[in-house]
Design a protein around this motif. Sequence first.
Motif, short mmCIF file in Angstrom:
data_model
loop_
_atom_site.label_atom_id
_atom_site.label_comp_id
_atom_site.label_asym_id
_atom_site.label_seq_id
_atom_site.Cartn_x
_atom_site.Cartn_y
_atom_site.Cartn_z
N GLU A 72 0.85 -1.12 -0.10
CA GLU A 72 0.03 0.01 0.01
C GLU A 72 0.88 1.01 0.16
OE1 GLU A 72 -0.25 -2.63 1.90
OE2 GLU A 72 -2.25 -3.53 1.12
N GLU A 73 1.83 1.28 0.85
CA GLU A 73 3.02 2.43 0.82
C GLU A 73 3.60 2.59 -0.70
OE1 GLU A 73 4.23 2.79 5.49
OE2 GLU A 73 5.19 0.86 4.32
N GLN A 76 1.05 4.29 -2.84
CA GLN A 76 0.86 5.33 -2.80
C GLN A 76 2.26 6.34 -3.21
OE1 GLN A 76 -1.85 7.30 -1.25
NE2 GLN A 76 -0.70 9.05 -2.09
N THR A 80 1.97 9.33 -6.10
CA THR A 80 2.35 10.56 -5.91
C THR A 80 3.52 11.13 -6.65
OG1 THR A 80 1.96 10.27 -3.25
CG2 THR A 80 3.80 11.96 -3.98
N GLN A 84 -1.34 9.67 -10.42
CA GLN A 84 -2.77 9.29 -9.21
C GLN A 84 -3.81 8.79 -10.13
OE1 GLN A 84 -2.58 10.00 -6.01
NE2 GLN A 84 -4.43 8.90 -5.95
#
Length: 150
Positions: A72-73, A76, A80, A84
């Motif tokens: 998940e990180e 993300q 970023t 997106q």
Amino acid sequence: MKIEGIKGCFEKTGGLFYFARMCSKIRLHAAGKLPKDYHDFLGGGFDGRTCRYLNVEFDDVKTQVLSGKSNEEVLQWCQTTGRQLTDEQILIYNSFMSKRGWHDDESDSYIPEMIKEYGLKDNGTILTDFDLIEIDEGRWYPDMWRDAWR
């Protein structure tokens, strides 16, 4: 072939199919546990398509994964740093990835060749690249794709 620790194609991260699989392949490769047959497609194939869709470089994703971040990180970070994704773009990506090989340029050659190479029954149940991967790794069942979309 069964591979301890590899994720399936339909496992979602942030709603995205395949991303968890790519991350698991990176981790397994770094640990020396990814079979040699998988090395040629590391960073290419669906890994490459995923990175291009997210507008990030595979080597940068690899660095993020190997830094100890969760899937998940890492996703993300991708969104970023690169692109997106909207819900619509996730739907488009999932639709393309999960249906690759079905009614496209792989239907008449690649899929039948892989069915034969893997020694699988050519009974019309294997339609996509995801089907081939999931069957080969021992996870596939007829309604797998349907369950993944729920």
